[in-house]
Design a protein around this motif. Structure first.
Motif, PDB file in Angstrom:
ATOM      1  N   VAL A  79      -2.095   1.016   6.138  1.00  0.00           N
ATOM      2  CA  VAL A  79      -3.052   1.863   5.516  1.00  0.00           C
ATOM      3  C   VAL A  79      -3.148   1.592   3.715  1.00  0.00           C
ATOM      4  CG1 VAL A  79      -3.677   4.284   4.591  1.00  0.00           C
ATOM      5  CG2 VAL A  79      -3.351   4.105   7.071  1.00  0.00           C
TER       6      VAL A  79
ATOM      7  N   ILE B  19       1.023   8.253   5.748  1.00  0.00           N
ATOM      8  CA  ILE B  19       0.207   6.837   5.295  1.00  0.00           C
ATOM      9  C   ILE B  19       1.489   5.927   5.944  1.00  0.00           C
ATOM     10  CG2 ILE B  19      -1.466   7.527   4.144  1.00  0.00           C
ATOM     11  CD1 ILE B  19       0.169   6.525   1.933  1.00  0.00           C
TER      12      ILE B  19
ATOM     13  N   SER C 129       1.323  14.877   7.713  1.00  0.00           N
ATOM     14  CA  SER C 129       0.420  13.865   7.367  1.00  0.00           C
ATOM     15  C   SER C 129       1.142  12.894   6.890  1.00  0.00           C
ATOM     16  CB  SER C 129      -0.807  14.252   6.399  1.00  0.00           C
ATOM     17  OG  SER C 129      -0.585  15.106   5.438  1.00  0.00           O
TER      18      SER C 129
ATOM     19  N   TYR D 231      -6.506  10.676   3.954  1.00  0.00           N
ATOM     20  CA  TYR D 231      -5.368  10.749   5.054  1.00  0.00           C
ATOM     21  C   TYR D 231      -4.509  12.071   4.861  1.00  0.00           C
ATOM     22  CZ  TYR D 231      -6.795   5.770   4.719  1.00  0.00           C
ATOM     23  OH  TYR D 231      -7.394   4.557   4.675  1.00  0.00           O
TER      24      TYR D 231
ATOM     25  N   TRP E  68      -5.969   9.050  -1.873  1.00  0.00           N
ATOM     26  CA  TRP E  68      -5.545   9.337  -0.614  1.00  0.00           C
ATOM     27  C   TRP E  68      -6.058  10.495   0.452  1.00  0.00           C
ATOM     28  CZ3 TRP E  68      -3.114   4.915   0.217  1.00  0.00           C
ATOM     29  CH2 TRP E  68      -2.300   4.158  -0.868  1.00  0.00           C
TER      30      TRP E  68
ATOM     31  N   GLN F 272      -5.533  -0.149   1.320  1.00  0.00           N
ATOM     32  CA  GLN F 272      -6.593   0.717   0.325  1.00  0.00           C
ATOM     33  C   GLN F 272      -6.915  -0.184  -1.069  1.00  0.00           C
ATOM     34  OE1 GLN F 272      -8.181   3.073   0.228  1.00  0.00           O
ATOM     35  NE2 GLN F 272      -6.844   4.885  -0.031  1.00  0.00           N
TER      36      GLN F 272
END
Length: 362
Positions: free
Chosen positions: A301, A297, A295, A287, A284, A305
């Motif tokens: 996302v 996700i 931050s 991100y 990750w 992945q």
């Protein structure tokens, strides 16, 4: 029960020898650098070279007690100004004092001060009343409680070895294979926080986990419940932290509610899925904004992945077997820690004598 003595009389303070060193000024070395929450770094010099009792001096953890506030430091080590440093006075056993302090409710006794930064100052620490027992009795009590901790540490080592074996087996089996999108392998649901008025600490409803702050070594630690869950994880589901620090993964051991800081990932091969999400440390990285707590996700996302994967049934069996071992160690340690803490109170109060205790065998 015998009388009590102040912790100040039962110990000798060495806190005046502490020296804080800014991170930018520390030189890496072999010696542990202790702070309020344990070892925070390793440096090239030391201040102490004998066992000492370290007690947190400040920090929110004095109130929440999410992690230990007392430690016995051994070997050669450095201590900063966020931990009191105490040696046992003549006639007192250091481990006995450690066990007593570890479970003492400083905040409940009005000894933690500070409206912004909670603080346990030296004067208040000295005021704590400790059972006044003969040294031999202190040593026997410490020995009994230590037997519980020895078994807990044995289980931790066994669990770490099992984790290492899982990681090695997974990486070897998936070496060179094409990566697959998570959406093709797992069901993904985003957590949803329940109404705030339904939170409670009385056990009403389901255990509730909001995010990474609830995580232990591998399994969440119950701290709060909710009576109106919005998103529910089942035993074996993976709980993925979707807010900074993104990517921490834990395993639900029972039915629980999850908040917005977590995603629920459900797979028919949860042991394989766990390794797939943890065997790639940089999964990750793209991100995660360095140095920020904002931050995050989202479901898209996560679903897109691509991760290493293998449908080899032999690999799945090996990982699942080792997973059962890890879970068994975890459950044993939860029970052992509970028994130890209950026993500590009984031994300290004199309600139970050491000779009446069945010591656990490793």
């Amino acid at each position: 029960m015998s009388g009590t003595v102040s912790l100040g009389d039962a110990t000798v303070s060495h806190s005046s020898r502490r020296v804080p060193v800014k991170g930018s000024d520390r030189r890496v070395g072999p010696y542990p650098y202790w702070g309020a929450s344990g070892v925070v770094d390793y440096v090239d010099d030391y201040l102490f070279d004998k066992p000492m009792l370290l007690v947190s001096e400040d920090g929110e953890n004095l109130l929440s007690r999410k992690t230990p506030i007392a430690f016995i430091a051994t070997g050669k080590y450095w201590v900063n100004n966020h931990a009191h440093v105490l040696a046992a006075a003549p006639g007192y056993d250091l481990r006995f004092l450690y066990y007593f302090v570890s479970t003492y409710d400083f905040n409940g006794h009005g000894l933690v001060t500070g409206s912004g930064q909670p603080k346990l100052n030296a004067a208040n620490l000295r005021r704590v009343r400790v059972p006044s027992l003969p040294l031999e009795e202190q040593e026997r009590i410490a020995g009994v409680l230590g037997a519980f901790d020895d078994l807990i540490e044995t289980n931790r080592r066994l669990s770490r070895h099992a984790n290492d074996l899982q990681r090695a087996a997974f990486l070897r089996a998936t070496d060179g294979l094409l990566r697959v999108a998570i959406s093709e392998l797992m069901q993904v649901e985003m957590g949803q926080s329940p109404p705030g008025h339904t939170y409670n600490s009385d056990g009403d409803g389901l255990p509730f986990f909001q995010g990474v702050k609830d995580f232990g070594d591998r399994y969440p630690a119950i701290r709060i419940y909710c009576s109106e869950p919005r998103r529910i994880a089942e035993p074996g589901d993976l709980l993925l932290a979707v807010r900074a620090p993104i990517g921490r993964v834990n395993v639900a051991t029972e039915r629980c509610a999850t908040g917005r800081g977590l995603a629920i990932l459900r797979s028919a091969n949860s042991a394989v899925a766990l390794q797939a999400l943890t065997a790639q440390p940089d999964l990750w990285a793209a991100y995660e904004d360095e140095g920020t707590v904002f931050s995050s996700i989202n479901r898209k996302v996560i679903s897109e992945q691509r991760i290493r994967w293998s449908n080899d049934p032999v690999l799945a069996d090996v990982l699942e077997t080792l997973d059962h071992l890890v879970l068994d160690c975890h459950e044993q340690n939860v029970a052992l820690a509970r028994q130890r803490d209950e026993l500590l109170s009984l031994l300290m109060s004199g309600k139970v004598r050491v000779r009446d205790v069945e010591v656990p065998m490793s």
